[in-house]
Design a protein around this motif. Structure first.
Motif, short mmCIF file in Angstrom:
data_model
loop_
_atom_site.label_atom_id
_atom_site.label_comp_id
_atom_site.label_asym_id
_atom_site.label_seq_id
_atom_site.Cartn_x
_atom_site.Cartn_y
_atom_site.Cartn_z
N MET A 1 0.83 -1.19 0.00
CA MET A 1 0.00 0.00 0.00
C MET A 1 0.88 1.25 0.00
O MET A 1 1.83 1.33 0.75
CB MET A 1 -0.86 0.02 1.26
CG MET A 1 -2.02 -0.93 1.24
SD MET A 1 -2.78 -1.04 2.86
CE MET A 1 -1.92 -2.48 3.46
N VAL A 2 0.54 2.15 -0.83
CA VAL A 2 1.28 3.40 -0.87
C VAL A 2 0.37 4.52 -0.38
O VAL A 2 -0.85 4.43 -0.43
CB VAL A 2 1.82 3.71 -2.28
CG1 VAL A 2 2.87 2.71 -2.70
CG2 VAL A 2 0.71 3.82 -3.29
N VAL A 3 1.02 5.56 0.10
CA VAL A 3 0.33 6.76 0.56
C VAL A 3 0.90 7.91 -0.27
O VAL A 3 2.07 7.92 -0.62
CB VAL A 3 0.58 6.98 2.07
CG1 VAL A 3 0.03 8.32 2.53
CG2 VAL A 3 -0.02 5.85 2.89
N LYS A 4 0.06 8.87 -0.58
CA LYS A 4 0.50 10.04 -1.34
C LYS A 4 1.07 11.09 -0.38
O LYS A 4 0.46 11.43 0.63
CB LYS A 4 -0.66 10.65 -2.12
CG LYS A 4 -1.27 9.72 -3.15
CD LYS A 4 -0.39 9.53 -4.33
CE LYS A 4 -1.13 8.71 -5.38
NZ LYS A 4 -0.44 8.67 -6.62
N ILE A 73 4.44 3.87 4.28
CA ILE A 73 4.50 4.22 5.69
C ILE A 73 4.40 2.93 6.49
O ILE A 73 3.48 2.13 6.30
CB ILE A 73 3.38 5.21 6.08
CG1 ILE A 73 3.49 6.46 5.20
CG2 ILE A 73 3.47 5.55 7.56
CD1 ILE A 73 2.45 7.52 5.49
N LEU A 74 5.36 2.74 7.38
CA LEU A 74 5.46 1.52 8.16
C LEU A 74 5.35 1.80 9.65
O LEU A 74 5.74 2.86 10.12
CB LEU A 74 6.83 0.85 7.93
CG LEU A 74 7.28 0.64 6.51
CD1 LEU A 74 8.70 0.08 6.50
CD2 LEU A 74 6.34 -0.31 5.81
N ALA A 102 10.65 9.94 10.20
CA ALA A 102 9.84 9.18 11.16
C ALA A 102 9.15 10.12 12.13
O ALA A 102 9.52 11.27 12.30
CB ALA A 102 10.74 8.22 11.93
N PHE A 103 8.12 9.57 12.78
CA PHE A 103 7.44 10.27 13.85
C PHE A 103 6.83 9.25 14.80
O PHE A 103 6.80 8.06 14.49
CB PHE A 103 6.38 11.25 13.31
CG PHE A 103 5.24 10.62 12.54
CD1 PHE A 103 4.00 10.41 13.16
CD2 PHE A 103 5.38 10.28 11.20
CE1 PHE A 103 2.95 9.86 12.44
CE2 PHE A 103 4.33 9.74 10.48
CZ PHE A 103 3.10 9.51 11.11
N VAL A 104 6.43 9.70 15.96
CA VAL A 104 5.78 8.83 16.93
C VAL A 104 4.40 9.40 17.24
O VAL A 104 4.13 10.57 17.00
CB VAL A 104 6.60 8.66 18.23
CG1 VAL A 104 7.90 7.94 17.95
CG2 VAL A 104 6.86 9.99 18.89
N SER A 105 3.55 8.54 17.74
CA SER A 105 2.21 8.94 18.12
C SER A 105 1.90 8.37 19.49
O SER A 105 2.33 7.25 19.81
CB SER A 105 1.19 8.40 17.09
OG SER A 105 -0.12 8.58 17.57
N SER A 106 1.15 9.11 20.27
CA SER A 106 0.76 8.60 21.58
C SER A 106 -0.28 7.49 21.48
O SER A 106 -0.58 6.82 22.45
CB SER A 106 0.21 9.75 22.44
OG SER A 106 -0.94 10.31 21.83
N LYS A 107 -0.81 7.26 20.27
CA LYS A 107 -1.85 6.25 20.09
C LYS A 107 -1.31 4.87 19.72
O LYS A 107 -2.07 3.94 19.51
CB LYS A 107 -2.84 6.71 19.03
CG LYS A 107 -3.62 7.94 19.46
CD LYS A 107 -4.66 8.31 18.45
CE LYS A 107 -5.42 9.56 18.93
NZ LYS A 107 -6.45 9.95 17.99
N THR A 108 0.02 4.75 19.63
CA THR A 108 0.61 3.46 19.29
C THR A 108 1.96 3.32 19.99
O THR A 108 2.60 4.32 20.33
CB THR A 108 0.79 3.29 17.77
OG1 THR A 108 1.35 2.02 17.51
CG2 THR A 108 1.65 4.37 17.16
N THR A 137 -3.62 5.31 4.32
CA THR A 137 -4.03 6.68 4.64
C THR A 137 -4.96 6.71 5.85
O THR A 137 -4.83 7.57 6.72
CB THR A 137 -4.71 7.32 3.42
OG1 THR A 137 -3.80 7.29 2.32
CG2 THR A 137 -5.12 8.76 3.70
N GLN A 138 -5.90 5.78 5.94
CA GLN A 138 -6.82 5.76 7.07
C GLN A 138 -6.09 5.49 8.38
O GLN A 138 -6.39 6.09 9.41
CB GLN A 138 -7.93 4.71 6.86
CG GLN A 138 -9.02 4.78 7.92
CD GLN A 138 -9.69 6.16 7.97
OE1 GLN A 138 -10.13 6.67 6.96
NE2 GLN A 138 -9.74 6.76 9.14
N ASP A 139 -5.10 4.58 8.35
CA ASP A 139 -4.31 4.33 9.55
C ASP A 139 -3.64 5.60 10.04
O ASP A 139 -3.62 5.88 11.24
CB ASP A 139 -3.22 3.27 9.27
CG ASP A 139 -3.77 1.90 8.95
OD1 ASP A 139 -4.80 1.50 9.52
OD2 ASP A 139 -3.15 1.20 8.12
N ILE A 140 -3.09 6.37 9.10
CA ILE A 140 -2.39 7.62 9.48
C ILE A 140 -3.38 8.63 10.04
O ILE A 140 -3.12 9.30 11.02
CB ILE A 140 -1.63 8.20 8.27
CG1 ILE A 140 -0.56 7.22 7.79
CG2 ILE A 140 -1.02 9.55 8.60
CD1 ILE A 140 0.42 6.78 8.84
#
Length: 143
Positions: A1-4, A73-74, A102-108, A137-140
């Motif tokens: 899956m690719v993201v734009k 995006i992984l 890269a980035f981090v999220s408090s949700k994962t 895209t929805q995951d992001i």
């Protein structure tokens, strides 16, 4: 899956990055991730945003040159060697990594890594073969 992803070319002058960010803010576009690479004359601001079409239209109207391209995006383990173990998948298959951020999220509990690779299809196959979690895209948007 690719993201734009969108890439904005900005002059390396005072206030140009802020102007691009202001343009997105005025349109209520959320920036999910960003990276910037610069030279002495210009920079490339790479963004994952909530609405690419709206962002591109607004930025071009404000005089920016904008390109859209595909990235992967992984979700990688947020621990020592987490990224390196994922990069090994590409080394084993001879896939060139062009860039990443890269980035981090408090949700994962995982780190989120945006990658552009020379051979996207081969990279996706290699990641799937190694059970690496590829985000869409929805995951992001849910982060």
């Amino acid at each position: 899956m690719v993201v734009k992803q969108i890439s904005i070319f900005v002059e390396n002058k005072e206030g140009r990055i802020k102007k691009a960010i202001d343009t997105l803010a005025k349109e209520n576009i959320n920036i999910r991730a960003l990276s910037i690479a610069d030279t002495t004359k210009y920079g490339i601001l790479r963004l994952i945003v909530s609405d690419n079409a709206k962002a591109i239209e607004a930025l071009e109207k404000d005089g920016f040159i904008v390109k859209e391209n595909e990235v992967i995006i992984l979700a990688v383990p947020d621990k020592p060697n987490g990224l390196n173990s994922t990069l090994s998948v590409f080394d084993e298959k001879g896939i060139n990594l062009e860039y990443l951020y890269a980035f981090v999220s408090s949700k994962t509990d995982e780190a989120i890594v945006v990658m552009r690779l020379e051979d996207m299809e081969k990279a996706i196959d290699a990641l799937n073969d190694n059970n690496v979690k590829i985000l869409d895209t929805q995951d992001i948007n849910d982060l």
